[in-house]
Design a protein around this motif. Structure first.
Motif, PDB file in Angstrom:
ATOM      1  N   HIS A 301     -36.415  36.008   4.257  1.00  0.00           N
ATOM      2  CA  HIS A 301     -37.240  35.169   3.397  1.00  0.00           C
ATOM      3  C   HIS A 301     -38.559  35.863   3.081  1.00  0.00           C
ATOM      4  O   HIS A 301     -39.000  35.896   1.926  1.00  0.00           O
ATOM      5  CB  HIS A 301     -37.501  33.814   4.075  1.00  0.00           C
ATOM      6  N   HIS A 302     -39.190  36.435   4.097  1.00  0.00           N
ATOM      7  CA  HIS A 302     -40.453  37.135   3.869  1.00  0.00           C
ATOM      8  C   HIS A 302     -40.243  38.355   2.981  1.00  0.00           C
ATOM      9  O   HIS A 302     -41.035  38.603   2.059  1.00  0.00           O
ATOM     10  CB  HIS A 302     -41.040  37.567   5.215  1.00  0.00           C
ATOM     11  N   ASN A 306     -42.217  37.768  -0.370  1.00  0.00           N
ATOM     12  CA  ASN A 306     -43.563  38.304  -0.188  1.00  0.00           C
ATOM     13  C   ASN A 306     -43.673  39.790  -0.509  1.00  0.00           C
ATOM     14  O   ASN A 306     -44.777  40.271  -0.784  1.00  0.00           O
ATOM     15  CB  ASN A 306     -44.045  38.063   1.238  1.00  0.00           C
ATOM     16  N   LEU A 307     -42.574  40.503  -0.454  1.00  0.00           N
ATOM     17  CA  LEU A 307     -42.633  41.952  -0.681  1.00  0.00           C
ATOM     18  C   LEU A 307     -42.079  42.376  -2.035  1.00  0.00           C
ATOM     19  O   LEU A 307     -42.204  43.540  -2.410  1.00  0.00           O
ATOM     20  CB  LEU A 307     -41.869  42.682   0.440  1.00  0.00           C
ATOM     21  N   LEU A 312     -37.517  40.233  -9.240  1.00  0.00           N
ATOM     22  CA  LEU A 312     -36.612  41.123  -8.511  1.00  0.00           C
ATOM     23  C   LEU A 312     -36.056  40.481  -7.237  1.00  0.00           C
ATOM     24  O   LEU A 312     -35.472  41.168  -6.405  1.00  0.00           O
ATOM     25  CB  LEU A 312     -37.334  42.434  -8.157  1.00  0.00           C
ATOM     26  N   ARG A 313     -36.176  39.189  -7.115  1.00  0.00           N
ATOM     27  CA  ARG A 313     -35.740  38.514  -5.895  1.00  0.00           C
ATOM     28  C   ARG A 313     -34.280  38.053  -6.006  1.00  0.00           C
ATOM     29  O   ARG A 313     -33.937  37.278  -6.889  1.00  0.00           O
ATOM     30  CB  ARG A 313     -36.641  37.315  -5.595  1.00  0.00           C
ATOM     31  N   THR A 314     -33.462  38.536  -5.084  1.00  0.00           N
ATOM     32  CA  THR A 314     -32.093  38.050  -4.992  1.00  0.00           C
ATOM     33  C   THR A 314     -32.054  36.679  -4.343  1.00  0.00           C
ATOM     34  O   THR A 314     -31.216  35.838  -4.669  1.00  0.00           O
ATOM     35  CB  THR A 314     -31.238  39.033  -4.158  1.00  0.00           C
ATOM     36  N   TYR A 315     -32.964  36.465  -3.383  1.00  0.00           N
ATOM     37  CA  TYR A 315     -33.032  35.198  -2.654  1.00  0.00           C
ATOM     38  C   TYR A 315     -34.419  34.582  -2.842  1.00  0.00           C
ATOM     39  O   TYR A 315     -35.242  34.599  -1.928  1.00  0.00           O
ATOM     40  CB  TYR A 315     -32.717  35.417  -1.174  1.00  0.00           C
ATOM     41  N   PRO A 316     -34.700  34.021  -4.025  1.00  0.00           N
ATOM     42  CA  PRO A 316     -36.029  33.456  -4.295  1.00  0.00           C
ATOM     43  C   PRO A 316     -36.228  32.159  -3.524  1.00  0.00           C
ATOM     44  O   PRO A 316     -35.326  31.657  -2.846  1.00  0.00           O
ATOM     45  CB  PRO A 316     -35.986  33.217  -5.806  1.00  0.00           C
ATOM     46  N   SER A 321     -34.449  26.401  -0.324  1.00  0.00           N
ATOM     47  CA  SER A 321     -34.760  24.969  -0.299  1.00  0.00           C
ATOM     48  C   SER A 321     -33.662  24.143   0.355  1.00  0.00           C
ATOM     49  O   SER A 321     -33.940  23.053   0.888  1.00  0.00           O
ATOM     50  CB  SER A 321     -35.026  24.449  -1.718  1.00  0.00           C
ATOM     51  N   ASN A 322     -32.426  24.613   0.322  1.00  0.00           N
ATOM     52  CA  ASN A 322     -31.342  23.867   0.961  1.00  0.00           C
ATOM     53  C   ASN A 322     -30.682  24.667   2.084  1.00  0.00           C
ATOM     54  O   ASN A 322     -29.532  24.421   2.441  1.00  0.00           O
ATOM     55  CB  ASN A 322     -30.291  23.460  -0.077  1.00  0.00           C
ATOM     56  N   ARG A 323     -31.429  25.629   2.636  1.00  0.00           N
ATOM     57  CA  ARG A 323     -30.898  26.397   3.760  1.00  0.00           C
ATOM     58  C   ARG A 323     -31.390  25.809   5.074  1.00  0.00           C
ATOM     59  O   ARG A 323     -32.484  25.249   5.160  1.00  0.00           O
ATOM     60  CB  ARG A 323     -31.334  27.871   3.677  1.00  0.00           C
TER      61      ARG A 323
END
Length: 548
Positions: A301-302, A306-307, A312-316, A321-323
Motif C-alpha cells: 500500500h505504501h 506514496n512512492l 502509475l499505480r496498479t493498486y491505488p 477500500s474493500n481489502r
C-alpha cells in the motif's frame, strides 16, 4: 529490445527497498543471478518486522519483536539450497517437545505434542472418536499442503498451466469445496470439543485472518505444526535474519541503512514507462540512485500510494477500500524474575468467548471486551530453550495480543516514546489474564522490565497499512492469484516482494516471494520451486531460462 526483456536477459543494477526478510532474500537471489544489488533500509538494522530488541540497563535480555514459530522447515532448507548451502551452515535448530501448550478457559493446560501419532492420541484422549477424525483431517491437510507447494505457492499465475495440471484437475471438486467453505465450518463439522476446535482453527491467526473467513483449504496449516512439528532456531528469528543478511553479503549485496526511499523514479524507455531507480533521504540529504530494476519489499500500500504518482499505480487507494488488512497487535516484551514452569516455549491462551475474540479484532470494539482487544493471546518463552535471551534466574516473555488493525490504538514504549493509554490498558489486561489462566498469581510483581509495541509502531517503522501487524488477511478474495501480482502493470521493471503481496504472510511466504521474483524475471511460468542450486552469475546467454 523492450525494458522488460532486458531484465530477462541482461542483469544490471538493482535496488531493493527494505531489509526485512523478503528484502534480504530477494537481494541475495538477485545477486546470485548476476545483478549488482543495493538494499535501502529506512531503519538502522536488518529484519523489518522480524526484528530484535535489547534495552540499555537490562544486560542479558534480548527479545525477538516479530515471528517466533519456525514452520515449513523445507521452505527454509530449499531457499538455502538454492545457494548450494544448508540451513545448518548458518544456524542451529532444536525440536520443541511439546510443540506448544494450550490454555483454554478454565480447563487444565493441554500440551500439544507434535507428530502424527501423538496428535491423534491427544485428540482421542480429549474427545472419543476424535483421533480417527484427526487422522482423516491430517490426510487432507497433507494433500492440500503438497498441492499448494507443487502448484500454487511458487507460482506467478502468469499462465493457466498450473491450473490445468493433472494433480489439480483430479482434485478440482475437493479444492473448490475447500476454497468456498470456511475453516471454522470445516472443523466444527468434525469436532465437538472447544479446545480441539481452537487448536485446529487458531492457525488462521498465522494467516492474519479469522476462522469464519479463512478458506478451509488452509487446514493445510495443521500439517505444518501437528505433523512436521515445531522447531526453534537457536538465537531466535534474529539468527535466521542474520543468516539471510550474511547470505546476501556473501553474494555481493550492498546495504545502506537509515535511508528512506521517497519515490520510485521512472522514464519512458522504448515507449514504455520503466523504473529507473529511486529518490531517497539520507542524513537529511535527498539523493537519487539509478537502477535497471526496482523491487519493493516494503508495504505494498505504501509503495503504490506514496512512492508512485497516481497515474502509475496498479493498486491505488480505491483498491484498498474493500481489502481486509488482517490483524493488528500489541506486543509485550517482559523480563521476569524467577522460573515460570507453568509456561512452555510456545503458549496459546484462549477464552471461551471464541467468536468475540475475533469480532473485536475484525469488527471493532465489543461490549464484552472492555480493553478492545482479543482475549486469545500468544506467549513465547524462549528462555525455555536457550540461555542467551535472559540472565540466569530470569525468564524472557514475548506476548502478542491481536487487536484491530488500527494505528489509532497508538504506540508502545519500546522505541523511546511514551506508550498510549490504549496500549497500556491492553497490556495490563493481558498480563492479568495470563497470570490467572496459568496460575502465576505474582506474575505482575515479578516483572523487572516491560516494553510494549503498538499498531502505530508498525505503521511508523514499517509503513504498515493502517498498522497491520502481519499483512492482508488470507480470505478467499485475498489468496493465491486473487491476492494480486508481484509486478506492476504500469511500470516495467518494478516488482513487489514480502508479506503484503503474493503468496502471503509469514517468513516462508516471504522467502517464496523472493524466489518468484527470479522466476518472473526469467519468464518462468512453471509451478513449483526452482532447481537447486541456482547457477551463480552466469553469462547472459546462459541465463535466459532454468531447466526443470
Amino acid at each position: 529490445m523492450t525494458a522488460q526483456s532486458k531484465t530477462q536477459h541482461s542483469p544490471g543494477t538493482a535496488v531493493v527497498i527494505g531489509a526485512g526478510v523478503a528484502g534480504l532474500a530477494t537481494s541475495a537471489l538477485l545477486a546470485r543471478d548476476g545483478w549488482q544489488v543495493t538494499v535501502l533500509e529506512k531503519n538502522s538494522d536488518v529484519g523489518g518486522r522480524a526484528g530484535s530488541l535489547e534495552i540499555a540497563g537490562f544486560a542479558g535480555f534480548r527479545w525477538d519483536t516479530g515471528p517466533s514459530w519456525y514452520l515449513m522447515p523445507e521452505a527454509f532448507d530449499h531457499f538455502f539450497a538454492l545457494f548450494d548451502a544448508r540451513t545448518s551452515d548458518y544456524f542451529d535448530l532444536v525440536d520443541l517437545t511439546p510443540g506448544y501448550r494450550v490454555f483454554s478457559g478454565d480447563l487444565n493446560p493441554v500440551d500439544v505434542s507434535t507428530g502424527r501419532d501423538k496428535a491423534i492420541a491427544l485428540f482421542e484422549s480429549i474427545e472419543s472418536g476424535a483421533g480417527a477424525k484427526l487422522s482423516d483431517y491430517l490426510d487432507g491437510a497433507a494433500d492440500a499442503y503438497n498441492i499448494a507447494i507443487d502448484r500454487f505457492l511458487y507460482n506467478n499465475f502468469s499462465s493457466l498451466g498450473p491450473f490445468l495440471h493433472y494433480d489439480v484437475l483430479t482434485r478440482a471438486g475437493r479444492l473448490v469445496s475447500l476454497l468456498t467453505r470456511s475453516l471454522e465450518t470445516y472443523v466444527n463439522s468434525q469436532f465437538t470439543s472447544l479446545v480441539l476446535r481452537q487448536i485446529l482453527t487458531y492457525p488462521a491467526v498465522f494467516l492474519s485472518s479469522r476462522p469464519t473467513t479463512t478458506p478451509s483449504m488452509y487446514h493445510l496449516m495443521s500439517h505444518t505444526d501437528l505433523v512436521q512439528g515445531v522447531k526453534y532456531p537457536v538465537g531466535g528469528f534474529t539468527a535466521v535474519v542474520n543468516a539471510l543478511h550474511r547470505l546476501a553479503l556473501e553474494n555481493g549485496v550492498k546495504f545502506q541503512f537509515d535511508t528512506e526511499v521517497t519515490s520510485i523514479n521512472t522514464a519512458a524507455v522504448h515507449g514504455s514507462t520503466t523504473a529507473t531507480g529511486v529518490s531517497m533521504l539520507h542524513n537529511g540529504q535527498v539523493d537519487n540512485l539509478d537502477a535497471d530494476l526496482v523491487v519493493s519489499a516494503g508495504d505494498l500500500h505504501h509503495t503504490e500510494n506514496n512512492l508512485l504518482p497516481r497515474k502509475l499505480r496498479t493498486y491505488p487507494e480505491r483498491y484498498w477500500s474493500n481489502r481486509n488488512p488482517g490483524i493488528g497487535a500489541v506486543l509485550i516484551l517482559l523480563g521476569v524474575r524467577g522460573d515460570l514452569p507453568q509456561l512452555d516455549h510456545h503458549n496459546l491462551f484462549f477464552s471461551e468467548d471464541w467468536t468475540d475474540d475475533f469480532a473485536v479484532v475484525f469488527d471493532g470494539p465489543q461490549s464484552t471486551r472492555p480493553n478492545n482487544a482479543s482475549n486469545s493471546i500468544y506467549v513465547s518463552k524462549p528462555s525455555t530453550s536457550e540461555d542467551g535471551v535472559a540472565p540466569a534466574g530470569f525468564e524472557n516473555l514475548f506476548i502478542l495480543i491481536p487487536t484491530k488493525a488500527s494505528s489509532s490504538i497508538g504506540h508502545g514504549d519500546a522505541y523511546l516514546q511514551a506508550a498510549s493509554s490504549p496500549v497500556e490498558t491492553i497490556a495490563s489486561y493481558a498480563i492479568n489474564q495470563i497470570a490467572k489462566q496459568a496460575g502465576i498469581a505474582d506474575l505482575a510483581d515479578r516483572i523487572v522490565v516491560k516494553r510494549t509495541i503498538g499498531p502505530a509502531d508498525f505503521e511508523r517503522r514499517y509503513h504498515s497499512w493502517v498498522g497491520s501487524a502481519l499483512g492482508p488477511a488470507h480470505t478467499l478474495m485475498q489468496s493465491a492469484f486473487l491476492r494480486g501480482r508481484n509486478s506492476s502493470r504500469k511500470v516495467n521493471n518494478l516488482f513487489y516482494a514480502g508479506a503484503t503481496t503474493v503468496p502471503g504472510v509469514g517468513i516462508p511466504m516471504c522467502l517464496i516471494s523472493a524466489e518468484n521474483i527470479i522466476k518472473r524475471l526469467h519468464a518462468d511460468t512453471t509451478a513449483g520451486p526452482l532447481p537447486e542450486p541456482l547457477p551463480y552469475k552466469t553469462k547472459p546467454s546462459q541465463r535466459t531460462s532454468y531447466d526443470h
